[in-house]
Design a protein around this motif. Structure first.
Motif, PDB file in Angstrom:
ATOM      1  N   ARG A 186      21.374 -63.053 126.119  1.00 46.98           N
ATOM      2  CA  ARG A 186      21.628 -64.209 126.980  1.00 46.98           C
ATOM      3  C   ARG A 186      21.943 -63.680 128.375  1.00 46.98           C
ATOM      4  O   ARG A 186      22.845 -62.847 128.535  1.00 46.98           O
ATOM      5  N   GLU A 191      15.752 -70.409 124.869  1.00 43.86           N
ATOM      6  CA  GLU A 191      16.449 -71.557 125.447  1.00 43.86           C
ATOM      7  C   GLU A 191      16.707 -71.315 126.940  1.00 43.86           C
ATOM      8  O   GLU A 191      16.998 -70.201 127.353  1.00 43.86           O
ATOM      9  N   GLU A 246      25.436 -73.651 133.349  1.00 42.67           N
ATOM     10  CA  GLU A 246      26.463 -73.013 132.508  1.00 42.67           C
ATOM     11  C   GLU A 246      27.296 -72.075 133.328  1.00 42.67           C
ATOM     12  O   GLU A 246      26.878 -71.374 134.164  1.00 42.67           O
ATOM     13  N   GLU A 254      10.634 -72.590 128.032  1.00 39.67           N
ATOM     14  CA  GLU A 254      11.069 -72.382 126.656  1.00 39.67           C
ATOM     15  C   GLU A 254       9.838 -72.272 125.757  1.00 39.67           C
ATOM     16  O   GLU A 254       8.894 -73.037 125.897  1.00 39.67           O
ATOM     17  N   LYS A 273      15.528 -80.413 135.413  1.00 40.09           N
ATOM     18  CA  LYS A 273      15.748 -79.725 134.132  1.00 40.09           C
ATOM     19  C   LYS A 273      14.498 -79.869 133.270  1.00 40.09           C
ATOM     20  O   LYS A 273      14.449 -80.694 132.365  1.00 40.09           O
ATOM     21  N   ILE A 324      19.209 -72.853 129.843  1.00 38.62           N
ATOM     22  CA  ILE A 324      20.408 -73.682 129.987  1.00 38.62           C
ATOM     23  C   ILE A 324      20.708 -73.856 131.480  1.00 38.62           C
ATOM     24  O   ILE A 324      20.864 -72.883 132.197  1.00 38.62           O
ATOM     25  N   TYR A 325      20.789 -75.112 131.886  1.00 38.80           N
ATOM     26  CA  TYR A 325      21.093 -75.431 133.275  1.00 38.80           C
ATOM     27  C   TYR A 325      22.580 -75.724 133.427  1.00 38.80           C
ATOM     28  O   TYR A 325      23.138 -76.470 132.638  1.00 38.80           O
TER      29      TYR A 325
END
Length: 159
Positions: A104, A154, A159, A135, A82, A156-157
């Protein structure tokens, strides 16, 4: 052999579709063909021809899924480092630099992509333009309306 990247959920969905096609659809279509044959002359039997066409489409889809599962490269984003980089399987929030509109997207395999729920294919222009960026980076992406510049807000890992 061609590799097909997919998430664990996408792999499971393909396995379930294959099982459904083989255990439910294939027998149903075979039964429909048998019933249509009982009606006599096959040359002018629309039910028979429709069932045979449906059988061909179903068998083609079975072969397609089997090939994809055989070449599946299942990537679980939870096991990836991450480090804020955009990679396959992550959800990324991007902002159009001109309009400040945010979007998104989750980057997934071809069979999992569904633009209506913001899942985009790894092979889409947006995903290709974002992969490898981090990012805060900016990405220029060619769209049908021309080049659009986005900032990666952003990553996001899981989700």
């Amino acid at each position: 052999m061609q590799r097909y990247p997919m998430t664990p959920a996408g792999h499971l969905a393909l396995e379930e579709e294959l099982k459904h096609l083989k255990t439910v659809e294939r027998p149903r279509i075979t039964q429909a063909i048998a019933e249509a044959r009982e009606h006599g002359d096959l040359k002018e039997n629309a039910e028979y021809h429709a069932a045979r066409e449906q059988q061909g489409l179903s068998e083609a889809r079975i072969r397609d899924i089997e090939a994809k599962l055989g070449g599946a490269q299942v990537i679980d984003v939870a096991t990836l480092p991450k480090d804020g980089r955009v990679v396959f399987g992550v959800t990324v929030v991007i902002e159009n630099i001109d309009t400040e509109e945010q979007q998104r997207y989750t980057i997934v395999g071809e069979d999992e992509a569904d633009f209506k729920i913001n899942k985009i294919s790894i092979n889409s222009p947006i995903a290709r333009g974002l992969i490898g960026k981090s990012e805060g980076d900016e990405a220029k992406i060619q769209t049908p309306r021309g080049e659009v510049e986005y900032e990666i807000v952003e990553v996001i890992y899981g989700e």
